[in-house]
Scaffold this active site. Structure first.
Site, mmCIF file in Angstrom:
data_model
loop_
_atom_site.group_PDB
_atom_site.id
_atom_site.type_symbol
_atom_site.label_atom_id
_atom_site.label_comp_id
_atom_site.label_asym_id
_atom_site.label_seq_id
_atom_site.Cartn_x
_atom_site.Cartn_y
_atom_site.Cartn_z
ATOM 1 N N SER A 1 52.349 5.555 -67.479
ATOM 2 C CA SER A 1 52.280 5.186 -68.902
ATOM 3 C C SER A 1 51.575 3.848 -69.089
ATOM 4 C CB SER A 1 53.690 5.051 -69.484
ATOM 5 O OG SER A 1 54.395 6.238 -69.342
ATOM 6 N N MET B 1 61.205 7.396 -65.410
ATOM 7 C CA MET B 1 61.434 8.819 -65.685
ATOM 8 C C MET B 1 60.387 9.709 -65.019
ATOM 9 S SD MET B 1 62.146 8.362 -69.750
ATOM 10 C CE MET B 1 63.155 7.017 -70.375
ATOM 11 N N SER B 2 59.880 9.281 -63.879
ATOM 12 C CA SER B 2 58.799 10.066 -63.261
ATOM 13 C C SER B 2 58.776 9.870 -61.755
ATOM 14 C CB SER B 2 57.451 9.632 -63.862
ATOM 15 O OG SER B 2 57.138 8.314 -63.456
ATOM 16 N N ALA C 1 55.354 3.303 -65.164
ATOM 17 C CA ALA C 1 55.967 2.191 -65.896
ATOM 18 C C ALA C 1 57.463 2.293 -65.640
ATOM 19 C CB ALA C 1 55.678 2.327 -67.388
ATOM 20 N N HIS D 1 58.807 2.698 -76.710
ATOM 21 C CA HIS D 1 57.720 3.260 -75.899
ATOM 22 C C HIS D 1 56.429 2.475 -76.117
ATOM 23 C CE1 HIS D 1 55.530 6.243 -73.636
ATOM 24 N NE2 HIS D 1 54.796 6.611 -74.671
ATOM 25 N N HIS E 1 49.542 9.317 -72.916
ATOM 26 C CA HIS E 1 49.261 10.128 -71.733
ATOM 27 C C HIS E 1 48.136 11.091 -72.102
ATOM 28 C CE1 HIS E 1 53.001 8.959 -69.584
ATOM 29 N NE2 HIS E 1 53.422 8.771 -70.812
ATOM 30 N N ASN F 1 59.437 -3.963 -68.693
ATOM 31 C CA ASN F 1 60.537 -4.544 -69.496
ATOM 32 C C ASN F 1 61.751 -4.728 -68.599
ATOM 33 O OD1 ASN F 1 60.374 -1.386 -69.806
ATOM 34 N ND2 ASN F 1 62.558 -1.918 -69.985
ATOM 35 N N TYR G 1 61.146 15.283 -68.846
ATOM 36 C CA TYR G 1 61.739 15.142 -70.190
ATOM 37 C C TYR G 1 60.950 15.875 -71.270
ATOM 38 C CZ TYR G 1 58.434 11.220 -70.836
ATOM 39 O OH TYR G 1 57.317 10.436 -70.907
ATOM 40 N N GLU G 2 59.732 16.308 -70.946
ATOM 41 C CA GLU G 2 58.987 17.136 -71.905
ATOM 42 C C GLU G 2 59.471 18.577 -71.858
ATOM 43 O OE1 GLU G 2 54.510 16.062 -71.972
ATOM 44 O OE2 GLU G 2 55.273 15.332 -70.062
ATOM 45 N N HIS H 1 56.017 15.294 -67.454
ATOM 46 C CA HIS H 1 57.347 14.721 -67.227
ATOM 47 C C HIS H 1 58.419 15.793 -67.399
ATOM 48 C CE1 HIS H 1 54.888 11.261 -68.545
ATOM 49 N NE2 HIS H 1 55.652 10.566 -67.725
#
Ligand code: HPA
Length: 265
Positions: A24, A204-205, A107, A240, A55, A228, A79-80, A77
């Site tokens: 990301s 998350m990846s 990220a 995001h 993306h 962050n 989460y998609e 991902h």
């Protein structure tokens, strides 16, 4: 195999041995490739369209420091709603094409209290907190059923990355990446738990791709852009957009690092 054959026909003879997955806010790196050939996902059999802003969706092949390199701009991902097998599909395609070294970037939120983002972190090891594995199901002929994961991130490549960072004056921390499913960011209690189990960063990846890369015998280098501090470490709310902006701010240093690694391989 069909996707790999199609890509090979577009790329020509100079098959890349190195592939880079761009995380990301880090897609800008694809612009570093000279003589680039771009292949949109829409042209690749089996590749869905990514749904997340920030993306893109293309593979870019070109020269970096005179070395043929393939870059994946836009990842899939979990989460998609993608199955872990879909998330790892590009890596299986890279392996079919003869890629031997995978550089994964992402990220991530910083958990180690001394981290001051934006900051790059070499991934030393990971925790699969997604509770999913892309190797589930029938074993593919070209893959190991029970791949060893005692050194998921290649020690020699990490040493090389540290040397490049030192030479180029890029600050590079090293730590453990915990992968969670998302897409909601973590709660402060979850971050305290992840800290207890040894995580320095959370995202998350990455883990699904690395698992397949190891099952195919690829050597892996992982770099997190710590965009962050994770929830509860500060009281700042996460968005995001901020993650993307902080990622973009680190693109230049990431490029220096990846260039140096590819040059000195
Ligand atoms: N948590 C999970 N994923 C992330 C974060 C975070 O704080 N920052 C960037 N990706």
């Amino acid at each position: 195999m069909i996707a790999a054959e199609l890509l090979q026909s577009k790329i020509g003879n100079d098959a890349p041995k190195v592939a880079v997955i761009l995380g990301s806010g880090l897609q800008g790196l694809a612009a570093a490739l000279d003589d680039a050939v771009r292949v949109p996902y829409a042209d690749i059999p089996g590749f869905p369209q990514p749904t997340v802003s920030g993306h893109g969706g293309e593979l870019v092949v070109g020269l970096l420091e005179q070395v043929p390199v393939l870059m994946q701009s836009g990842r899939f991902h979990s989460y998609e709603g993608h199955a872990p097998q879909t998330v790892a599909l590009p890596v299986r395609t890279f392996a079919d094409m003869g890629v031997e070294i995978l550089i994964v970037t992402n990220a991530a939120g910083g958990i180690r209290p001394t981290f001051r983002p934006p900051l790059l972190m070499l991934i030393a090891d990971h925790v699969n907190y997604m509770w999913r594995n892309p190797l589930l199901g029938p074993k593919l002929e070209s893959e190991e059923r029970f791949p060893d994961m005692s050194e998921p991130y290649d020690a020699k490549l990490r040493e090389l990355a540290r040397d490049v960072a030192l030479e180029e004056g890029v600050t590079l921390e090293e730590g453990v990446y915990a992968a969670v499913l998302g897409p909601s960011y973590e709660t402060p209690a979850e971050i305290r738990m992840l800290a207890i189990i040894g995580a320095d960063a959370v995202g998350m990846s990455t883990v699904p791709e690395v698992v397949v890369a190891r099952a195919r015998g690829m050597r892996v280098l992982g770099i997190s852009a710590i965009t962050n501090l994770a929830a509860g470490i500060t009281n700042v709310r996460l968005t995001h957009e901020e993650v993307l902006a902080a990622g973009a701010a680190m693109s230049e240093n990431l490029e220096v690092l990846v260039r140096g690694v590819v040059r000195d391989l």
